[in-house]
Scaffold this motif. Structure first.
Motif, short mmCIF file in Angstrom:
data_model
loop_
_atom_site.label_atom_id
_atom_site.label_comp_id
_atom_site.label_asym_id
_atom_site.label_seq_id
_atom_site.Cartn_x
_atom_site.Cartn_y
_atom_site.Cartn_z
N ILE A 197 11.01 -7.04 -34.68
CA ILE A 197 10.31 -6.96 -35.95
C ILE A 197 8.81 -6.99 -35.73
CG2 ILE A 197 9.89 -8.14 -38.15
CD1 ILE A 197 12.79 -9.09 -38.06
N LYS A 198 8.34 -7.90 -34.83
CA LYS A 198 6.94 -7.90 -34.42
C LYS A 198 6.86 -7.12 -33.10
CE LYS A 198 2.61 -9.11 -33.68
NZ LYS A 198 2.41 -8.27 -32.45
N CYS A 235 8.50 5.63 -26.08
CA CYS A 235 7.80 6.59 -26.93
C CYS A 235 6.58 5.95 -27.59
CB CYS A 235 8.73 7.19 -27.98
SG CYS A 235 9.73 5.99 -28.87
N TYR A 236 6.26 4.70 -27.19
CA TYR A 236 5.09 3.99 -27.72
C TYR A 236 4.20 3.53 -26.57
CZ TYR A 236 8.17 3.65 -31.79
OH TYR A 236 9.01 3.94 -32.83
N THR A 237 2.90 3.52 -26.81
CA THR A 237 1.98 2.95 -25.84
C THR A 237 1.91 1.44 -26.04
OG1 THR A 237 0.03 3.13 -27.28
CG2 THR A 237 0.56 5.05 -25.88
N GLN A 238 1.48 0.72 -25.03
CA GLN A 238 1.32 -0.73 -25.17
C GLN A 238 0.22 -1.07 -26.17
OE1 GLN A 238 0.75 -1.38 -20.99
NE2 GLN A 238 -1.48 -1.34 -21.10
N GLU A 240 -0.38 0.61 -28.91
CA GLU A 240 0.24 0.73 -30.24
C GLU A 240 1.11 -0.50 -30.53
OE1 GLU A 240 1.48 2.55 -33.92
OE2 GLU A 240 -0.26 2.74 -32.59
N LEU A 241 1.88 -0.93 -29.57
CA LEU A 241 2.73 -2.11 -29.77
C LEU A 241 1.90 -3.36 -30.05
CD1 LEU A 241 5.28 -1.53 -26.86
CD2 LEU A 241 5.74 -1.25 -29.30
N ALA A 242 0.75 -3.47 -29.39
CA ALA A 242 -0.10 -4.65 -29.55
C ALA A 242 -0.87 -4.65 -30.86
CB ALA A 242 -1.07 -4.76 -28.38
N SER A 243 -1.07 -3.48 -31.45
CA SER A 243 -1.95 -3.38 -32.62
C SER A 243 -1.22 -3.50 -33.95
CB SER A 243 -2.71 -2.04 -32.59
OG SER A 243 -1.82 -0.96 -32.77
N LYS A 244 0.10 -3.40 -33.95
CA LYS A 244 0.85 -3.40 -35.20
C LYS A 244 1.60 -4.72 -35.40
CE LYS A 244 -0.62 0.64 -36.14
NZ LYS A 244 0.15 1.87 -36.08
N MET A 245 1.65 -5.16 -36.65
CA MET A 245 2.29 -6.44 -36.98
C MET A 245 3.78 -6.29 -37.27
SD MET A 245 0.10 -8.82 -36.62
CE MET A 245 1.01 -10.15 -37.43
N HIS A 246 4.20 -5.08 -37.67
CA HIS A 246 5.59 -4.88 -38.06
C HIS A 246 6.13 -3.60 -37.43
CE1 HIS A 246 3.57 -7.05 -41.41
NE2 HIS A 246 4.63 -7.84 -41.31
N LEU A 250 4.92 1.27 -36.63
CA LEU A 250 4.71 1.93 -35.34
C LEU A 250 4.67 3.45 -35.46
CD1 LEU A 250 7.04 -0.17 -32.99
CD2 LEU A 250 4.54 -0.12 -32.97
N GLU A 251 3.77 4.06 -34.69
CA GLU A 251 3.67 5.52 -34.62
C GLU A 251 3.88 5.95 -33.16
OE1 GLU A 251 0.07 7.00 -36.30
OE2 GLU A 251 0.18 5.71 -38.06
N GLU A 252 4.76 6.90 -32.97
CA GLU A 252 5.07 7.37 -31.62
C GLU A 252 3.86 8.03 -30.98
OE1 GLU A 252 8.51 9.76 -31.14
OE2 GLU A 252 9.85 8.34 -32.15
N ALA A 253 3.76 7.89 -29.66
CA ALA A 253 2.72 8.57 -28.91
C ALA A 253 3.05 10.06 -28.82
CB ALA A 253 2.61 7.97 -27.51
N ASP A 254 2.05 10.85 -28.49
CA ASP A 254 2.27 12.29 -28.33
C ASP A 254 2.72 12.63 -26.92
OD1 ASP A 254 -0.04 11.76 -27.00
OD2 ASP A 254 -1.30 13.20 -28.09
N CYS A 255 3.21 11.61 -26.19
CA CYS A 255 3.69 11.79 -24.83
C CYS A 255 4.78 10.76 -24.57
CB CYS A 255 2.55 11.62 -23.82
SG CYS A 255 1.70 10.03 -23.95
#
Length: 296
Positions: A197-198, A235-238, A240-246, A250-255
């Motif tokens: 969830i987090k 499909c996520y960068t670290q 992105e994972l560190a910046s979102k609370m929920h 999350l938004e998938e990376a383009d790679c």
């Protein structure tokens, strides 16, 4: 055996070295590896005309903090672990005994802060187009324990299929592998993601001896290490994972993000109990990491 060696040699080529103001290019047959002098990292891997990297390979020791990292995370950020940059002191290339090699002496440090790691990195391309990466590292022991250390690759989005021989099928870490077992597993970047969830560090696989990342036609890379490594495909960068609370944010990376880690600090229980045990923390003053990347 002699017949096999003779057959294998048919696919070997004499490696070549090309130098420009900014780059070294190591080539063998259908494979070329481009290394940027100023940063000491691989910027492109071209195999059979296709670039296997969307961004340069990074030396990475940050991770998206877990719930259990809530205390040590403050020290990590204070030490600048989340914003390090490479600094190259010397870089040399040579061709010898049928091999091309580039050696970089460098460090990783945040801007305006003390360096964290000194690295002596050697890249070697063989006649079969394989890349051997050897890192000799020295840590500044005044710095906190490292979250991890390894290579982070940003591969084309379509290269999201993976097979690995290591602890699976669940995520596994040095202190969190009792529910997993050593075998060969298949997964994808999406399937490998653990949907906390987090959002936080997730999906790594401990003790891998080999890992393959490819597209649906089988084109990609194979990583191999005799001493084992931690493997992750996401499909996520670290960041992105560190910046979102929920998780729904999350938004998938383009790679496709691939981590080949020498070590990862334990997950521990510091959100509601003690910090990880000392032997599960990654705080080696010196270490040596070797991994081979084969083209497939």
């Amino acid at each position: 055996d002699e017949e096999k060696e003779e057959a294998d040699s048919l696919f070997d080529f004499t490696p070549e070295l090309i130098e420009s103001d900014r780059f070294f290019t190591l080539s063998a047959g259908e494979t070329s590896v481009v290394i940027e002098k100023a940063k000491g990292h691989v910027t492109r891997i071209i195999h059979e005309g296709k670039n296997l990297l969307e961004k340069p390979i990074q030396f990475n020791f940050w991770r998206a903090p877990t719930d259990n990292d809530r205390n040590i995370m403050l020290k990590w950020k204070q030490a600048g672990f989340d914003r390090v940059l490479p600094r190259v002191y010397s870089v040399k290339a040579k061709v010898k005994d049928g091999l091309c090699s580039v050696r970089c002496k460098m460090s990783l440090a945040p801007i305006y802060l003390q360096k964290v790691l000194e690295l002596d990195v050697t890249y070697i391309i063989g006649g079969d187009g394989s890349i051997d990466v050897t890192v000799k590292a020295k840590k500044e022991m005044l710095m906190p324990d490292l979250p991890r250390f390894g290579l982070r690759l940003f591969m084309p989005k379509e290269m999201d299929q993976a097979e690995y021989y290591g602890y699976g099928p669940y995520e596994s870490y040095i202190d969190k592998k009792q529910a997993s077992y050593m075998s060969r597993f298949a997964t994808t970047a999406k399937e490998n993601h653990e949907d906390y969830i987090k959002p936080q560090e997730n999906g790594s696989h401990y003790g891998c001896l080999e890992a393959l990342v490819a597209d649906e036609w089988g084109n990609g890379i194979e990583a191999v290490s005799e001493k084992g490594f931690n493997f992750n495909i996401s499909c996520y960068t670290q960041e992105e994972l560190a910046s979102k609370m929920h998780n729904f944010e999350l938004e998938e990376a383009d790679c496709t993000v691939v981590c080949l880690d020498y070590a990862m600090s334990g997950i521990g229980s510091n959100s509601c109990g003690p910090r990880p045990k000392e032997h599960h923390l990654f705080n080696e003053p010196k270490f040596k990491y070797h991994i081979r990347i084969n083209m497939i």
